[in-house]
Design a protein around this motif. Structure first.
Motif, PDB file in Angstrom:
ATOM      1  N   ASP A  55     -50.867 -97.739  42.270  1.00 31.51           N
ATOM      2  CA  ASP A  55     -50.473 -97.947  40.883  1.00 31.51           C
ATOM      3  C   ASP A  55     -51.152 -97.141  39.854  1.00 31.51           C
ATOM      4  N   PHE A  56     -50.395 -96.408  39.038  1.00 32.32           N
ATOM      5  CA  PHE A  56     -50.740 -95.447  38.136  1.00 32.32           C
ATOM      6  C   PHE A  56     -51.575 -95.982  36.968  1.00 32.32           C
ATOM      7  N   THR A  57     -51.142 -97.219  36.606  1.00 30.15           N
ATOM      8  CA  THR A  57     -51.865 -97.920  35.531  1.00 30.15           C
ATOM      9  C   THR A  57     -53.244 -98.267  35.993  1.00 30.15           C
ATOM     10  N   THR A  58     -53.458 -98.817  36.942  1.00 23.71           N
ATOM     11  CA  THR A  58     -54.788 -99.180  37.571  1.00 23.71           C
ATOM     12  C   THR A  58     -55.701 -98.105  38.447  1.00 23.71           C
ATOM     13  N   LEU A  59     -54.782 -97.181  38.743  1.00 24.49           N
ATOM     14  CA  LEU A  59     -55.301 -95.901  39.762  1.00 24.49           C
ATOM     15  C   LEU A  59     -56.084 -96.485  40.902  1.00 24.49           C
ATOM     16  N   GLN A  60     -55.306 -97.687  41.385  1.00 21.55           N
ATOM     17  CA  GLN A  60     -56.037 -98.275  42.937  1.00 21.55           C
ATOM     18  C   GLN A  60     -54.676 -98.431  43.711  1.00 21.55           C
ATOM     19  N   THR A  61     -55.004 -98.526  45.088  1.00 20.66           N
ATOM     20  CA  THR A  61     -54.218 -98.664  46.226  1.00 20.66           C
ATOM     21  C   THR A  61     -54.402 -99.806  46.728  1.00 20.66           C
ATOM     22  N   LYS A  62     -53.188-100.633  47.123  1.00 19.45           N
ATOM     23  CA  LYS A  62     -53.194-102.011  47.702  1.00 19.45           C
ATOM     24  C   LYS A  62     -52.265-102.035  48.904  1.00 19.45           C
ATOM     25  N   LYS A  63     -52.655-102.838  49.865  1.00 17.64           N
ATOM     26  CA  LYS A  63     -51.893-103.174  50.862  1.00 17.64           C
ATOM     27  C   LYS A  63     -50.537-103.786  50.540  1.00 17.64           C
ATOM     28  N   ALA A  64     -49.342-103.461  50.713  1.00 12.92           N
ATOM     29  CA  ALA A  64     -48.199-104.456  50.244  1.00 12.92           C
ATOM     30  C   ALA A  64     -47.627-105.301  51.298  1.00 12.92           C
ATOM     31  N   ASP A  65     -47.966-105.057  52.732  1.00 10.32           N
ATOM     32  CA  ASP A  65     -47.626-106.101  53.659  1.00 10.32           C
ATOM     33  C   ASP A  65     -48.497-106.227  54.793  1.00 10.32           C
ATOM     34  N   ARG A  66     -48.410-107.204  55.713  1.00  9.89           N
ATOM     35  CA  ARG A  66     -49.402-107.460  56.749  1.00  9.89           C
ATOM     36  C   ARG A  66     -48.549-107.378  58.312  1.00  9.89           C
ATOM     37  N   PHE A  67     -48.700-106.533  58.864  1.00  4.63           N
ATOM     38  CA  PHE A  67     -48.003-106.248  59.909  1.00  4.63           C
ATOM     39  C   PHE A  67     -49.231-106.149  61.231  1.00  4.63           C
TER      40      PHE A  67
ATOM     41  N   ARG B  92     -51.750 -99.662  62.439  1.00  3.15           N
ATOM     42  CA  ARG B  92     -50.363-100.043  62.662  1.00  3.15           C
ATOM     43  C   ARG B  92     -49.811 -99.395  60.884  1.00  3.15           C
ATOM     44  N   MET B  93     -48.539 -98.986  61.109  1.00  4.14           N
ATOM     45  CA  MET B  93     -47.857 -98.475  60.118  1.00  4.14           C
ATOM     46  C   MET B  93     -47.750 -99.893  59.128  1.00  4.14           C
ATOM     47  N   ASN B  94     -48.193 -99.700  57.906  1.00  6.00           N
ATOM     48  CA  ASN B  94     -47.915-100.788  56.972  1.00  6.00           C
ATOM     49  C   ASN B  94     -47.705 -99.942  55.695  1.00  6.00           C
ATOM     50  N   ILE B  95     -47.082-100.791  54.973  1.00  3.63           N
ATOM     51  CA  ILE B  95     -46.639-100.140  53.317  1.00  3.63           C
ATOM     52  C   ILE B  95     -47.827-100.392  52.493  1.00  3.63           C
ATOM     53  N   PHE B  96     -48.328 -99.617  51.809  1.00  8.85           N
ATOM     54  CA  PHE B  96     -49.404 -99.554  50.761  1.00  8.85           C
ATOM     55  C   PHE B  96     -48.519 -99.044  49.517  1.00  8.85           C
ATOM     56  N   VAL B  97     -49.285 -99.339  48.286  1.00  5.26           N
ATOM     57  CA  VAL B  97     -48.805 -98.826  46.966  1.00  5.26           C
ATOM     58  C   VAL B  97     -49.858 -98.422  46.237  1.00  5.26           C
TER      59      VAL B  97
ATOM     60  N   TYR C  50     -44.961 -96.347  46.439  1.00  5.75           N
ATOM     61  CA  TYR C  50     -45.235 -96.715  47.895  1.00  5.75           C
ATOM     62  C   TYR C  50     -44.897 -95.895  48.868  1.00  5.75           C
ATOM     63  N   TYR C  51     -45.566 -95.995  50.173  1.00  7.36           N
ATOM     64  CA  TYR C  51     -45.713 -95.138  51.206  1.00  7.36           C
ATOM     65  C   TYR C  51     -46.030 -95.711  52.326  1.00  7.36           C
ATOM     66  N   VAL C  52     -45.925 -95.550  53.646  1.00  6.83           N
ATOM     67  CA  VAL C  52     -46.391 -95.763  54.851  1.00  6.83           C
ATOM     68  C   VAL C  52     -47.633 -95.232  55.288  1.00  6.83           C
ATOM     69  N   SER C  53     -48.426 -95.872  55.711  1.00 10.14           N
ATOM     70  CA  SER C  53     -49.836 -95.548  56.166  1.00 10.14           C
ATOM     71  C   SER C  53     -50.181 -96.191  57.500  1.00 10.14           C
ATOM     72  N   ASP C  54     -50.870 -95.499  58.469  1.00  7.15           N
ATOM     73  CA  ASP C  54     -51.516 -96.060  59.425  1.00  7.15           C
ATOM     74  C   ASP C  54     -52.825 -96.150  59.389  1.00  7.15           C
ATOM     75  N   ARG C  55     -53.480 -96.423  58.204  1.00  6.28           N
ATOM     76  CA  ARG C  55     -54.915 -96.282  58.179  1.00  6.28           C
ATOM     77  C   ARG C  55     -55.676 -97.751  58.753  1.00  6.28           C
TER      78      ARG C  55
END
Length: 115
Positions: free
Chosen positions: A103-115, A96-101, A88-93
């Motif tokens: 996943d090493f299993t799927t090799l995918q990045t997803k947004k983990a919250d909505r601010f 706004r700063m949001n949490i993204f994750v 998990y990490y913080v990104s302002d892509r």
């Protein structure tokens, strides 16, 4: 090269020096891998900065001695944290700063919250 206090502050050691000279926020997963930012600038005024100096999240594998970049965008991706097979990490892509994750299993990045 003469080492200054500032240089030593951001130099890492792990049973000897790591194969990269410095870094920012980092977290180690069971002494097997480390997730980190290569540059330590999280406390500067880089809000919504987009460009070549933006931080990315990197993974270093102690067994293979390989470093892999898991983010690739022009925004700030900072402060990685491990849990299980995810980072998990913080990104302002998205402005706004949001949490993204990542996943090493799927090799995918997803947004983990909505601010």
């Amino acid at each position: 090269m003469e080492r200054t206090t500032l240089h030593r502050q951001h130099q890492w050691f792990h049973a000897g020096e790591l194969p990269f000279p410095h870094g920012g926020f980092a977290v180690i997963l069971r002494q097997k891998k480390i997730a980190f930012n290569r540059v330590f600038r999280e406390f500067r005024t880089w809000k919504r900065y987009k460009g070549g100096q933006a931080d990315e999240i990197w993974i270093y594998d102690f067994a293979s001695k390989q470093t892999t970049k898991i983010t690739d965008n022009d925004a700030q991706d900072i402060i990685p944290m491990w849990t299980g097979n995810k980072v998990y990490y913080v990104s302002d892509r998205d402005k706004r700063m949001n949490i993204f994750v990542y996943d090493f299993t799927t090799l995918q990045t997803k947004k983990a919250d909505r601010f």
